[in-house]
Design a protein around this motif. Structure first.
Motif, PDB file in Angstrom:
ATOM      1  N   ALA A   1       0.838  -1.204   0.000  1.00  0.00           N
ATOM      2  CA  ALA A   1       0.000   0.000   0.000  1.00  0.00           C
ATOM      3  C   ALA A   1       0.869   1.249   0.000  1.00  0.00           C
ATOM      4  O   ALA A   1       0.497   2.276  -0.574  1.00  0.00           O
ATOM      5  CB  ALA A   1      -0.925  -0.003   1.215  1.00  0.00           C
ATOM      6  N   SER A   2       2.032   1.160   0.638  1.00  0.00           N
ATOM      7  CA  SER A   2       2.935   2.317   0.637  1.00  0.00           C
ATOM      8  C   SER A   2       3.293   2.716  -0.786  1.00  0.00           C
ATOM      9  O   SER A   2       3.272   3.905  -1.138  1.00  0.00           O
ATOM     10  CB  SER A   2       4.226   1.990   1.401  1.00  0.00           C
TER      11      SER A   2
ATOM     12  N   THR B   1      -4.937   2.856  10.865  1.00  0.00           N
ATOM     13  CA  THR B   1      -4.141   1.783  11.434  1.00  0.00           C
ATOM     14  C   THR B   1      -4.317   1.699  12.955  1.00  0.00           C
ATOM     15  O   THR B   1      -4.401   0.611  13.515  1.00  0.00           O
ATOM     16  CB  THR B   1      -2.660   1.976  11.060  1.00  0.00           C
TER      17      THR B   1
ATOM     18  N   ASP C   1      -7.197   5.322   1.138  1.00  0.00           N
ATOM     19  CA  ASP C   1      -6.349   4.261   1.677  1.00  0.00           C
ATOM     20  C   ASP C   1      -7.190   3.357   2.576  1.00  0.00           C
ATOM     21  O   ASP C   1      -7.521   3.718   3.706  1.00  0.00           O
ATOM     22  CB  ASP C   1      -5.198   4.904   2.469  1.00  0.00           C
TER      23      ASP C   1
ATOM     24  N   ASN D   1      -5.256  -3.979   0.661  1.00  0.00           N
ATOM     25  CA  ASN D   1      -4.257  -5.050   0.695  1.00  0.00           C
ATOM     26  C   ASN D   1      -4.891  -6.426   0.881  1.00  0.00           C
ATOM     27  O   ASN D   1      -5.224  -6.793   2.010  1.00  0.00           O
ATOM     28  CB  ASN D   1      -3.304  -4.836   1.892  1.00  0.00           C
TER      29      ASN D   1
ATOM     30  N   LYS E   1      -3.406  -8.392   3.769  1.00  0.00           N
ATOM     31  CA  LYS E   1      -3.649  -8.226   5.193  1.00  0.00           C
ATOM     32  C   LYS E   1      -4.750  -9.188   5.654  1.00  0.00           C
ATOM     33  O   LYS E   1      -4.483 -10.131   6.366  1.00  0.00           O
ATOM     34  CB  LYS E   1      -4.005  -6.773   5.504  1.00  0.00           C
TER      35      LYS E   1
HETATM   36  C1  LIG Z   1      -0.946  -1.388   6.799  1.00  0.00           C
HETATM   37  C2  LIG Z   1      -1.363  -0.067   6.305  1.00  0.00           C
HETATM   38  C3  LIG Z   1      -0.630   0.608   5.323  1.00  0.00           C
HETATM   39  C4  LIG Z   1       0.691   0.111   4.818  1.00  0.00           C
HETATM   40  O1  LIG Z   1       0.580  -1.085   4.144  1.00  0.00           O
HETATM   41  P1  LIG Z   1       1.846  -1.720   3.396  1.00  0.00           P
HETATM   42  O2  LIG Z   1       1.214  -2.623   2.392  1.00  0.00           O
HETATM   43  O3  LIG Z   1       2.615  -2.447   4.438  1.00  0.00           O
HETATM   44  O4  LIG Z   1       2.614  -0.623   2.785  1.00  0.00           O
HETATM   45  C5  LIG Z   1      -1.123   1.789   4.842  1.00  0.00           C
HETATM   46  N1  LIG Z   1      -2.282   2.302   5.285  1.00  0.00           N
HETATM   47  C6  LIG Z   1      -3.014   1.706   6.238  1.00  0.00           C
HETATM   48  C7  LIG Z   1      -4.305   2.300   6.685  1.00  0.00           C
HETATM   49  C8  LIG Z   1      -2.577   0.493   6.787  1.00  0.00           C
HETATM   50  O5  LIG Z   1      -3.297  -0.102   7.734  1.00  0.00           O
END
Ligand SMILES: *Cc1c(COP(=O)(O)O)cnc(C)c1O
Length: 475
Positions: free
Chosen positions: A141-142, A238, A263, A292, A295
């Motif tokens: 996601a980054s 997060t 996001d 993602n 996740k």
């Molecule tokens: C986990 C998370 C990210 C980062 O995810 P990555 O795939 O590890 O880069 C970004 N935004 C939110 C809201 C997250 O929970």
């Protein structure tokens, strides 16, 4: 060197070990108990000159490495957000590793490109994403958020900054809430915008961005000669899975012609459930969207689904076509090299295909509903059994809480909860992490591990009871 006969034999042994591992995973301490340098000291200072026997390597893996692993796939893992795998996903990863195909362009593996295209369509349909969205798999996601901010920058500058660099006259501003993920700060730095130009907008009592404060910030910035470039809204922060009001934010963005990136890295998976689809209300106003599967959707890290409305802007931002990569199909196929930062790409769509087909969409929905019901069960139980404070409404499967014995000051409460968390994690029986909400130390419990069952949630509650009783007696 390992020959093909040895490979076959060792591979069978590995597969047996893998199945044993999953069967016995609860016997390991969930959080690795090693100290800094423990593993490093066990590793030889130099690489072996002579070939080593595979059994020795494998045995060292079990003796040396495993103790330094935190078991993310344990059903007693309630920390952070999960990084789920599942049996079909692991099997797909084995095939991906075996083929070792480099899927940078269509021609380097047509099936990878076309399966990716199809999987992004499946996900879009499964989650009711806006029809105009076109998807691509990114590593994280980054990276997807970086792509969004770079695309916004290029679109706003008429696709010139990529070529001329900053002239020094641009004064772009990016907006997100004070709760947004650190990857936004990073993306703003990497995109050359400068972190001083990232404005963190105030949140309401449930940690969601206040759209009126965003509006005020944008108007103020315009009056001061800045160009509002991009707003990043979070669907499921997060810390606490707070939900920014996408629709209201989107209306502000439309009014000022600002790129809206949503996001939903963790929470996005919930949109597979019709009853949770409200989390994406207003998404049709967004220019880009990320969630993602790596996740909460049972798919091994890494696998990020990134969707954009204006595919042309994405490709124009990233496309570079050196002679050695030109092919005669360039105009009729997706060359995903041009849809993001990396040139080289793993074949990530395969595991999604395996997961979605093995679970079935209904199977995924059932699993998610189980997870949501565990969070509800947990919250109800701890409210009944302990003096606790639920720190924010539980939208999905993350419960944010703290023990709150009467008569303790804020400082004492922090120490008390920290102590409980440390003892839980030291026990190896479960793993929980914390955050701060409104400056208050908060324990987070996430119920999203693939093979989580209600008995694990009950065991966590008993463990909390045990540790809490010890702490109460110590007071
Ligand atoms: C986990 C998370 C990210 C980062 O995810 P990555 O795939 O590890 O880069 C970004 N935004 C939110 C809201 C997250 O929970």
């Amino acid at each position: 060197m390992m020959d093909i006969q040895a490979f076959r034999k060792n591979a069978h042994q590995m597969v047996d070990w893998m199945a044993d591992y999953f069967e016995q995973i609860e016997q390991y301490p969930v959080k690795s108990q090693v100290k800094p340098n423990d593993i490093y000291q066990l590793l030889p200072e130099t690489a072996p000159e002579q070939a080593e026997d595979f059994q020795a390597i494998f045995s060292d893996f079990q003796k040396t490495i495993l103790q330094g692993i935190t078991h993310w796939q344990s059903p007693n893992f309630f920390a952070y957000f999960p990084a789920n795998s599942s049996y079909p996903s692991v099997l797909a990863e084995m095939l991906t590793a075996t083929m070792g195909a480099q899927c940078m362009i269509w021609e380097t593996s047509p099936a990878a490109a076309e399966l990716e295209e199809r999987m992004m369509e499946w996900l879009k349909e499964m989650m009711g994403l806006p029809n105009e969205f076109v998807g691509v798999i990114q590593d994280t996601a980054s990276t997807a958020t970086l792509c969004a901010i770079l695309s916004a920058r290029e679109k706003a500058s008429g696709f010139t900054i990529n070529h001329t660099g900053f002239t020094g006259k641009e004064q772009f501003r990016v907006y997100c809430s004070s709760q947004t993920h650190s990857s936004i700060d990073k993306a703003v730095r990497i995109a050359g915008l400068g972190s001083d130009h990232l404005r963190k907008i105030e949140v309401d009592e449930h940690f969601a961005m206040k759209a009126d404060k965003l509006q005020a910030a944008i108007i103020e910035d315009i009056a001061n000669g800045f160009t509002p470039l991009c707003v990043v809204a979070a669907t499921g922060t997060t810390s606490s899975t707070a939900m920014d009001p996408i629709k209201m934010i989107g209306e502000v963005c439309q009014q000022h012609n600002v790129w809206l990136h949503v996001d939903a890295a963790y929470a996005g998976t919930a949109a597979i459930l019709p009853e949770k689809r409200w989390i994406l209300d207003g998404l049709e106003l967004a220019d880009s969207y990320v969630f993602n599967p790596h996740k909460w959707m049972f798919t091994n890290f890494d696998c990020t689904a990134y969707y954009v409305k204006d595919k042309g802007a994405l490709i124009r931002t990233f496309e570079i076509l050196p002679e050695y990569l030109k092919t005669k199909n360039d105009h009729t196929v997706n060359n995903y090299r041009d849809w993001g930062v990396q040139l080289g790409r793993r074949f990530r769509a395969l595991k999604l295909w395996f997961v979605i087909r093995s679970f079935g969409v209904e199977g995924i929905r059932n699993r998610l509903r189980d997870h949501l019901s565990y969070a509800t069960y947990f919250e109800q139980e701890i409210k009944q059994r302990f003096e606790v404070e639920i720190m924010t409404p539980t939208h999905l499967n993350l419960v944010c809480f703290r023990f709150k014995p009467t008569g303790l000051s804020e400082d004492a409460l922090e120490k008390y909860n920290q102590g409980i968390l440390d003892n839980i994690n030291k026990s190896g029986k479960a793993y929980l992490t914390h955050t701060k909400l409104d400056g208050k130390y908060t324990i987070r419990a996430v119920f999203g591990q693939t093979y989580l069952q209600k008995k694990h949630v009950s065991a966590l509650i008993s463990l909390l009871e045990e540790v809490n009783t010890e702490h109460t007696l110590k007071r």
